[in-house]
Scaffold this motif. Structure first.
Motif, PDB file in Angstrom:
ATOM      1  N   LYS A 245      10.152 -57.152  15.998  1.00 41.26           N
ATOM      2  CA  LYS A 245       9.155 -56.572  15.102  1.00 41.26           C
ATOM      3  C   LYS A 245       7.797 -57.167  15.445  1.00 41.26           C
ATOM      4  CE  LYS A 245       8.639 -55.268  10.248  1.00 41.26           C
ATOM      5  NZ  LYS A 245       9.188 -55.461   8.895  1.00 41.26           N
ATOM      6  N   HIS A 249       2.129 -54.199  12.180  1.00 39.11           N
ATOM      7  CA  HIS A 249       2.788 -52.894  12.137  1.00 39.11           C
ATOM      8  C   HIS A 249       2.243 -52.137  10.917  1.00 39.11           C
ATOM      9  CE1 HIS A 249       5.238 -55.987  10.170  1.00 39.11           C
ATOM     10  NE2 HIS A 249       5.418 -55.102   9.213  1.00 39.11           N
ATOM     11  N   ASP A 250       2.393 -50.862  10.937  1.00 37.89           N
ATOM     12  CA  ASP A 250       1.897 -50.009   9.843  1.00 37.89           C
ATOM     13  C   ASP A 250       0.379 -50.105   9.669  1.00 37.89           C
ATOM     14  OD1 ASP A 250       4.507 -49.264   9.319  1.00 37.89           O
ATOM     15  OD2 ASP A 250       4.801 -50.849   7.834  1.00 37.89           O
ATOM     16  N   ASN A 252      -2.791 -48.352  10.502  1.00 35.60           N
ATOM     17  CA  ASN A 252      -3.381 -47.112  10.987  1.00 35.60           C
ATOM     18  C   ASN A 252      -4.632 -46.818  10.177  1.00 35.60           C
ATOM     19  OD1 ASN A 252      -1.448 -45.922  13.038  1.00 35.60           O
ATOM     20  ND2 ASN A 252      -0.060 -46.304  11.329  1.00 35.60           N
ATOM     21  N   ASN A 260      -6.649 -39.845  12.646  1.00 38.44           N
ATOM     22  CA  ASN A 260      -6.288 -41.212  13.038  1.00 38.44           C
ATOM     23  C   ASN A 260      -7.233 -41.722  14.130  1.00 38.44           C
ATOM     24  OD1 ASN A 260      -4.986 -43.536  14.219  1.00 38.44           O
ATOM     25  ND2 ASN A 260      -3.128 -42.913  13.163  1.00 38.44           N
ATOM     26  N   THR A 262      -7.381 -45.143  14.916  1.00 33.27           N
ATOM     27  CA  THR A 262      -6.989 -46.531  15.163  1.00 33.27           C
ATOM     28  C   THR A 262      -7.271 -46.949  16.603  1.00 33.27           C
ATOM     29  OG1 THR A 262      -5.178 -46.181  13.585  1.00 33.27           O
ATOM     30  CG2 THR A 262      -5.135 -48.210  14.872  1.00 33.27           C
ATOM     31  N   ASP A 333      -3.011 -48.703   5.072  1.00 30.55           N
ATOM     32  CA  ASP A 333      -1.942 -49.208   4.209  1.00 30.55           C
ATOM     33  C   ASP A 333      -2.436 -50.395   3.384  1.00 30.55           C
ATOM     34  OD1 ASP A 333       1.054 -49.500   3.549  1.00 30.55           O
ATOM     35  OD2 ASP A 333       0.536 -51.479   4.332  1.00 30.55           O
ATOM     36  N   THR A 335      -0.859 -52.942   1.917  1.00 27.97           N
ATOM     37  CA  THR A 335      -0.315 -54.256   2.293  1.00 27.97           C
ATOM     38  C   THR A 335      -1.016 -54.807   3.518  1.00 27.97           C
ATOM     39  OG1 THR A 335       1.843 -53.678   1.358  1.00 27.97           O
ATOM     40  CG2 THR A 335       1.776 -55.503   2.925  1.00 27.97           C
ATOM     41  N   GLN A 336      -1.263 -53.938   4.489  1.00 29.23           N
ATOM     42  CA  GLN A 336      -1.951 -54.385   5.700  1.00 29.23           C
ATOM     43  C   GLN A 336      -3.379 -54.828   5.396  1.00 29.23           C
ATOM     44  OE1 GLN A 336      -0.503 -54.709   8.849  1.00 29.23           O
ATOM     45  NE2 GLN A 336       1.319 -54.368   7.606  1.00 29.23           N
TER      46      GLN A 336
END
Length: 415
Positions: A245, A249-250, A252, A260, A262, A333, A335-336
């Protein structure tokens, strides 16, 4: 030999608690997010308003208990504290491992990521060490007198609380996250060559045309040629082995018009400024006008400037209207975004996908401060200044400790 084992248990447990308390102390907002995740997962969101208090209290408790055990001061009291703590946390982490409401336990912040099962087994080992300390608590004798022990505890409390308040009001002194200054985000999103991938067990479900019976097959024996008797119904995937992992991640970035962007952001050869606010409703608007000025300056100099949030379109528009924001907001996101920077809002400077600098909203640079300066050189000078301040704080703490012991010795000689 028995005395040696007792002291090994004490020192190892103390060192682990010091480390755990310190990494939480330098990132109180991270612990706050973790507490709210757990409260929401267990339908206890009414406790969310207390999450920051718990964040401060847990780091303080772990650090002080660790100091007491490691230095063998107030060891009887500390042994009771660590025993009761482990008596609660060990069964709790077993419940978390079984139910897995939140994937990362957060016991070592972002410095060391453990799964819930890894945390439980770590706590089982720690519980054994704790029991060894607790049942031998009367056999530990400190080399420090009562006054010296009190001075050490007071200085330790001042030290960890100072760090917690500083890192709460600004940014973590040490950043263990994959978005730290100097980290390249593209590298953080790319698995290394030969990294293992997730392995899945595929089940293919077919329906018998004559009887209507549903039957499961594997990829090796499914009746793909027998179209007279069987017809495809469904496919099921089961993860049997997790692969590598990537640290990031996640992540964007979605532009409202361009989609998008990114890769475009991470490969841009120029500087890019991102005003990050995971939730605009919770953002502190105190220095929003300073962000507006920085955005205007960036646009004048050809530097791309975007807002980055997880808020809804309606909330974005209301925020822009309320604070006269002229730059575009992209979405990402939540959390990111909380991981990118521990400030709401915060400012991130990128260059070719590398994090060059970050500022909390209380520490935003003035336009006059960066005007006509090379942003990389400016950022490096600021980082050096922060390092120098940290060294000064450490020197002051060491001086106060030595002075405290000197005064304690003088007091004892007179009495």
């Amino acid at each position: 030999m028995i005395n040696f084992i007792r002291n090994i248990c004490r020192i190892l447990t103390g060192a682990l608690f010091i480390y755990s308390g310190f990494v939480k102390g330098i990132d109180p907002s991270g612990s706050y997010y973790k507490f709210t995740d757990y409260f929401n997962a267990f339908h206890m969101s009414w406790l969310n308003d207390c999450a920051m208090f718990f964040s401060f209290a847990l780091a303080l408790f772990e650090f002080i208990v660790g100091i007491c055990l490691f230095l063998n001061i107030k060891t009887k009291t500390a042994s009771w504290g660590v025993f009761l703590f482990m008596a609660v946390m060990t069964p709790l982490t077993l419940i978390l491992a079984i139910k897995n409401p939140v994937s990362d336990c957060g016991c070592f912040g972002d410095a060391l990521i453990l799964t819930n099962w890894e945390t439980f087994w770590k706590n089982m080992v720690l519980l054994v060490l704790t029991l060894g300390i607790f049942f031998n608590r009367d056999k530990f004798h400190s080399i420090f007198n009562v006054l010296e022990q009190s001075i050490l505890i007071i200085l330790s409390i001042v030290f960890i609380l100072s760090i917690e308040f500083y890192c709460y009001r600004h940014l973590p002194l040490i950043d263990f996250r994959p978005y730290a200054i100097g980290k390249n985000l593209t590298e953080g999103m790319t698995p290394p060559p030969g990294a293992p991938h997730d392995e899945y067990e595929i089940t293919l479900q077919y329906r018998n045309k004559q009887t209507g019976e549903l039957k499961n097959f594997t990829e090796k024996d499914y009746p793909w040629q027998d179209t007279l008797n069987w017809e495809y119904a469904n496919t099921f995937e089961k993860l049997i082995k997790e692969g590598y992992k990537t640290p990031i991640h996640d992540f964007n970035i979605e532009h409202p018009e361009s989609g998008n962007i990114t890769e475009e952001i991470l490969t841009d050869n120029g500087y890019i400024l991102l005003a990050v606010s995971y939730d605009l409703k919770k953002a502190n608007p105190a220095n929003q006008q300073e962000l507006n000025k920085l955005a205007a300056y960036a646009q004048e100099k050809g530097i791309r400037f975007y807002g980055l949030t997880a808020s809804t379109d309606n909330d974005i528009q209301q925020y822009k209207d309320r604070h006269a924001v002229t730059y575009d907001f992209c979405t990402a996101d939540e959390t990111q975004l909380k991981t990118v920077i521990r400030s709401n809002p915060g400012l991130v400077l990128l260059h070719q996908g590398t994090v060059v600098n970050k500022w909390g909203y209380r520490d935003l640079p003035n336009v006059e401060e960066i005007q006509d300066k090379d942003l990389l050189a400016y950022s490096l000078s600021k980082q050096q200044a922060r390092t120098n301040r940290l060294l000064v704080y450490i020197f002051i703490l060491a001086t106060l400790t030595c002075l405290g012991f000197y005064c304690a010795k003088k007091y004892n000689k007179r009495h």
